[in-house]
Enzyme design. Structure first.
Site, mmCIF file in Angstrom:
data_model
loop_
_atom_site.group_PDB
_atom_site.id
_atom_site.type_symbol
_atom_site.label_atom_id
_atom_site.label_comp_id
_atom_site.label_asym_id
_atom_site.label_seq_id
_atom_site.Cartn_x
_atom_site.Cartn_y
_atom_site.Cartn_z
ATOM 1 N N ASN A 50 0.820 -1.224 0.000
ATOM 2 C CA ASN A 50 0.000 0.000 0.000
ATOM 3 C C ASN A 50 0.850 1.270 0.000
ATOM 4 O O ASN A 50 0.446 2.283 -0.551
ATOM 5 C CB ASN A 50 -1.043 0.018 1.131
ATOM 6 C CG ASN A 50 -0.494 -0.495 2.428
ATOM 7 O OD1 ASN A 50 0.716 -0.740 2.554
ATOM 8 N ND2 ASN A 50 -1.358 -0.673 3.411
ATOM 9 N N CYS A 51 2.060 1.187 0.573
ATOM 10 C CA CYS A 51 2.924 2.368 0.562
ATOM 11 C C CYS A 51 3.471 2.665 -0.838
ATOM 12 O O CYS A 51 4.044 3.729 -1.061
ATOM 13 C CB CYS A 51 4.098 2.187 1.514
ATOM 14 S SG CYS A 51 3.579 1.856 3.203
ATOM 15 N N PRO A 98 -10.460 -11.301 25.730
ATOM 16 C CA PRO A 98 -9.137 -11.947 25.715
ATOM 17 C C PRO A 98 -8.917 -12.897 24.540
ATOM 18 O O PRO A 98 -7.777 -13.275 24.269
ATOM 19 C CB PRO A 98 -9.101 -12.717 27.043
ATOM 20 C CG PRO A 98 -10.509 -12.816 27.491
ATOM 21 C CD PRO A 98 -11.244 -11.631 26.937
ATOM 22 N N ILE A 106 -9.715 -12.052 21.497
ATOM 23 C CA ILE A 106 -9.638 -11.213 20.302
ATOM 24 C C ILE A 106 -8.460 -10.244 20.424
ATOM 25 O O ILE A 106 -8.351 -9.492 21.395
ATOM 26 C CB ILE A 106 -10.944 -10.417 20.086
ATOM 27 C CG1 ILE A 106 -12.138 -11.394 20.027
ATOM 28 C CG2 ILE A 106 -10.859 -9.585 18.804
ATOM 29 C CD1 ILE A 106 -13.485 -10.713 19.822
ATOM 30 N N TYR A 107 -7.591 -10.293 19.454
ATOM 31 C CA TYR A 107 -6.455 -9.380 19.376
ATOM 32 C C TYR A 107 -6.707 -8.368 18.268
ATOM 33 O O TYR A 107 -7.513 -8.616 17.366
ATOM 34 C CB TYR A 107 -5.155 -10.153 19.090
ATOM 35 C CG TYR A 107 -4.685 -10.970 20.276
ATOM 36 C CD1 TYR A 107 -5.337 -12.161 20.620
ATOM 37 C CD2 TYR A 107 -3.609 -10.562 21.057
ATOM 38 C CE1 TYR A 107 -4.910 -12.913 21.720
ATOM 39 C CE2 TYR A 107 -3.175 -11.304 22.147
ATOM 40 C CZ TYR A 107 -3.841 -12.474 22.469
ATOM 41 O OH TYR A 107 -3.429 -13.206 23.554
ATOM 42 N N ALA A 108 -6.029 -7.254 18.322
ATOM 43 C CA ALA A 108 -6.157 -6.271 17.245
ATOM 44 C C ALA A 108 -4.828 -5.548 17.063
ATOM 45 O O ALA A 108 -4.097 -5.311 18.032
ATOM 46 C CB ALA A 108 -7.262 -5.265 17.555
ATOM 47 N N ASP A 128 -3.449 -0.053 12.018
ATOM 48 C CA ASP A 128 -4.018 1.297 11.948
ATOM 49 C C ASP A 128 -5.333 1.435 12.704
ATOM 50 O O ASP A 128 -5.774 2.552 12.973
ATOM 51 C CB ASP A 128 -4.281 1.681 10.484
ATOM 52 C CG ASP A 128 -3.002 1.802 9.675
ATOM 53 O OD1 ASP A 128 -1.914 1.582 10.235
ATOM 54 O OD2 ASP A 128 -3.093 2.107 8.476
ATOM 55 N N TYR A 161 32.456 6.853 9.746
ATOM 56 C CA TYR A 161 32.969 8.041 9.079
ATOM 57 C C TYR A 161 33.997 7.685 8.027
ATOM 58 O O TYR A 161 35.019 7.067 8.299
ATOM 59 C CB TYR A 161 33.597 9.026 10.063
ATOM 60 C CG TYR A 161 34.476 10.039 9.364
ATOM 61 C CD1 TYR A 161 33.939 10.786 8.309
ATOM 62 C CD2 TYR A 161 35.809 10.207 9.663
ATOM 63 C CE1 TYR A 161 34.725 11.665 7.597
ATOM 64 C CE2 TYR A 161 36.608 11.097 8.966
ATOM 65 C CZ TYR A 161 36.063 11.821 7.927
ATOM 66 O OH TYR A 161 36.848 12.685 7.209
#
Lengths: 548, 548
Positions: B42-43, B277, B279-281, B284, B427
């Protein structure tokens, strides 16, 4: 207000003079330089010879006049300090123009004499076609020899920074070039398998690279030089650069009875103070503390020299700044490649008896779908118990400086590979990836640390036993195009799940792919299906390069 | 072994699926994606529109087939989850091809639905020449509109990442472009005085940049669109991109009664677990912890989404990985410039009531005597008492990503500006300087912290009092060439020592030069001679740019 004398007018000395003046308007500051030039760009010399830096005057960053105007520092070029009289707190100075001598007293003395090129006592080496490169007059002599003699062939002995840069300079001038190195690799700050990328690049440009080769004799004749090597070979050349290394300039310090360290550099404490509390020393001439081991080390690099100079000025004027040790972060451009490192390499860790684990990744410098992405090959060494970063090395055409800088900062901050997983780096397609090279290396390292990957390393591939099977999970087309391992069976990763029955459960499966990523997918599949397995870290690419 | 359902097949969801499979061969993993594509870049979308990425297929990183083959993940595109039935631990799925619905049970559910473009209810905005850009079909529609209508003029509303990238894409296609931004600056992650460099760049490329301008109405007619703005101006355009921001996609989560944070994102704990507990998310759609403030934040960026996805998979399969907070490290290419930031900006620090100090440096990206050096303009914010790094911003044509990455790592490691002085970076003349931009910024910051510099800032110059004198220490030729401050007296730094009697001892001398470096030399001279003084941090360059 103190009277400060500074011996040496380049990196560390010039930094100290400027800083001292900013701290004190009243201090009397005199800087002695036995050469003609102060504060010149010594790192730029090879690039002027090669033509990248067109204008010689760009290398002259300051003059005695500009130093006086801006910093009210009395700069005395062509004035060599020939003795330090510690009892009297004075130095004896010889004016190299008229040969006169005089005394100058000090409250504090700063030694920043640098290092001098090592020229071995090789037969015949003292001839007008052999040069080393350390300062502006050296550079002028080399340019003059090129312009006068128009050599069709030049030879560089020594594959360190200056040797590699001079090799490239000659190549850019259209001069056929040989690079002779006694060790089995160039650029010793990185390990041999990483140097393999550099060897490929050098040979790919048509340079006559001879490793494990020592110069034994030089014979001048009317057409140039005949070089003879320890392997019986010889070489005709028109110009010879000796760049096998430098040694700390300690003549004055020794004569004055200052403590010299075991490695042969001027001993200083963390405040850059020598064994005489009124005398400080900085830069290439001193032994400093190694950031990883805490032991004494000698690292002749511009960054530490400049920061040490600044700090010595602070301390001479009453502060208590302490030097935090040197990691030895370094980088070199070799044609289209950059090769860089920080911290300890594997050779050093072994020598020090420090236990370590290592991982390799080969990952695009930015999103691979955006033009211009190049592979960054990165090696990360860490402590197997704590996960602390011990060192990093990288080679590639893009984004190498950035990745080693990130590792250098992470190492200095005491980060572990587990913490390194979480670093949040700039990402947009032209600059990076959502999972950067650094995150990926940290993922692999953490997997190894936690036992989620059992690591096989490139040097173990040659000695696989009868109870081990090498499984190449690349596609057959890749094997054709890129090359294959001897004695590997081939099941592409995407077919593995369906073909597990082709693999023996009683043997250890050594999984390999191109860089280690698909290998990990296959490895996890195998382990989760009850196989004994290991993954070849860094894949075919690391294995292949190690033998270049 | 658990059955894992994943909603959303891009960054976070795809990362989670791959990681879950590596951890468990037996887990059943199903990934639902209501669109046609999974794991697309998508980027990269704006860069395909603009022509940098020629081949559309490069944006399609994975297909359902490749995901199945490699990771044994059942990928169901054009399948939209329309309800979560938490009691039953199942989801209701609509097959968007045939309209049928079905249930799928789960042990763990991962929400990675992303965010959707904000389209304001502006009059007339719902027309066939107005687009937003979030996915492949959006991109295809925009390309189709460009090819069919051949607009000679396009307008982008919104000066964030996507807006800036689309502006550049249109410009590259030879389309006259206007960029409309409601705020007084583009690229809000950086502060206005840093955005000034971007405004100069944008205008320099001939873009019609209108700041502090809001779109009020869109009028479609047979030749295109008439845009009307809040300032009474109007604009004829052939194509309109709305890129004013995104909002977390929370429809499903809200309907399922999951906790929503105060900022409107799905609430999760440090393990990326929602209020249920099972369900994770990630990504965005969620509110995450801000690294600096510890408060909830919403940062729709690919890096955090990918790492959160990986971590959620770990935790669904029994680990206890915790997310370490988001710094918001970001970068955007704007024509020849890169503009990047990490941590908090000044606007945010003020809003949060966090006390800070700031410094600016403008320093060459590598040794200035080596070709290709460009100025890096860097702003560093830090806590005045502890010296802890609070945030950094940089703009320039070279080496910007590297410097912000270094600051991002240093900040994450808890480094102070005092410690940052000692970082040892790569350097060699093509890559850096013996005293890098970062060291220099840290030197200045430490000077400010220790009181060795009294700082004056660009926004204070307008309101100097009768008891203050502005002293410009640049050379007269520079003033001619670059521009001058109103009401400054001019004594070049190298003449100052001889001309101190021209300055009043009873007033505060505000010293200024081009970037702050010579200003510091002059400042120290004045203070050490008994004057009251301040140094304009960042010099004329920061002052001038702030009003661009």
């Amino acid at each position: 207000m103190p009277k400060i004398l500074i011996i040496g007018g380049v990196a560390g000395g010039a930094s100290a003079a400027a800083r001292a003046r900013r701290l004190s308007e009243d201090a009397e500051i005199i800087m002695f330089e036995r050469g003609q030039f102060v504060s010149f760009a010594n790192c730029g010399l090879p690039y002027h010879i090669g033509g990248d830096i067109k204008d010689r005057s760009k290398l002259l960053l300051q003059t005695p006049e500009s130093f006086l105007a801006r910093f009210n520092v009395d700069v005395r070029v062509m004035n060599e300090v020939v003795a330090i009289n510690r009892e009297a707190k004075s130095v004896t100075v010889r004016n190299l123009v008229d040969g006169s001598e005089y005394q100058e007293s000090y409250d504090f003395l700063l030694l920043s004499p640098g290092a001098s090129p090592i020229v071995p006592p090789t037969t015949g080496i003292d001839n007008p076609l052999t040069f080393s490169l350390r300062n502006i007059p050296d550079m002028d002599r080399i340019i003059n020899a090129i312009q006068s003699n128009k050599p069709s062939h030049a030879t560089v002995v020594g594959g360190g920074f200056i040797g590699l840069e001079m090799m490239e300079a000659f190549h850019q001038l259209g001069i056929q070039t040989a690079l002779i190195e006694m060790a089995d690799q160039v650029m010793t700050p990185v390990d041999k398998e990483m140097a393999g990328f550099v060897h490929q690049e050098i040979r790919g440009k048509g340079i006559d690279l001879r490793l494990s080769t020592a110069l034994e004799a030089v014979n001048q004749h009317d057409k140039g030089l005949t070089l003879s090597f320890n392997n019986g070979e010889s070489l005709e050349t028109g110009l010879l650069i000796m760049a096998i290394g430098v040694r700390p300039e300690t003549t004055l310090a020794r004569a004055a009875g200052l403590k010299i360290g075991e490695l042969g550099g001027i001993w200083v404490n963390d405040e850059m103070q020598t064994s005489d509390p009124f005398i400080y020393a900085v830069g290439d001439a001193v032994e400093e503390k190694d950031f990883v081991t805490g032991k004494q080390t000698i690292v002749p690099l511009a960054g530490p020299a400049n920061r040490q100079g600044r700090m010595a000025a602070d301390n001479m004027l009453g502060a208590n700044e302490t030097y935090q040790g040197t990691q030895g972060t370094a980088i070199c451009k070799v044609f289209d490649l950059a090769v860089a490192s920080t911290g300890k390499n594997e050779k050093q860790l072994e020598r020090e008896g420090i236990s370590y684990e290592k991982v390799y990744v080969h990952t695009a410098s930015h999103a691979s779908y955006y033009p211009g992405a190049e592979v960054v090959s990165l090696k990360l060494m860490f402590a197997p118990e704590t996960g602390k970063i011990l060192g990093g090395q990288a080679v590639g055409k893009d984004g190498v400086d950035k990745r080693i800088d990130i590792l250098a900062v992470a190492q200095r901050a005491g980060m572990t590979v587990e913490q390194l997983q979480h670093v949040e780096l700039t990402y947009a397609p032209p600059y990076g990836s959502a999972k950067d090279v650094i995150n990926q290396a940290a993922f692999v390292a953490t997997n190894v640390m936690k036992g989620d990957i059992k690591a096989m390393h490139y040097h173990e591939i040659e000695t696989l036993g009868d109870d081990q099977v090498l499984l190449d999970v690349r596609n057959p087309g890749e094997l054709e195009a890129v090359g294959r391992f001897p004695n590997a069976i081939n099941i592409p990763v995407d077919q593995l799940r369906q073909r597990l029955d082709e693999l023996p459960k009683d043997k250890e499966i050594v999984v390999a792919c191109q860089v280690g990523l698909r290998g990990n997918v296959a490895y996890r599949q195998l382990v989760n299906n009850g196989f004994k397995a290991k993954n070849l870290i860094g894949g075919y690419r690391t294995w292949k390069t190690a033998f270049c």
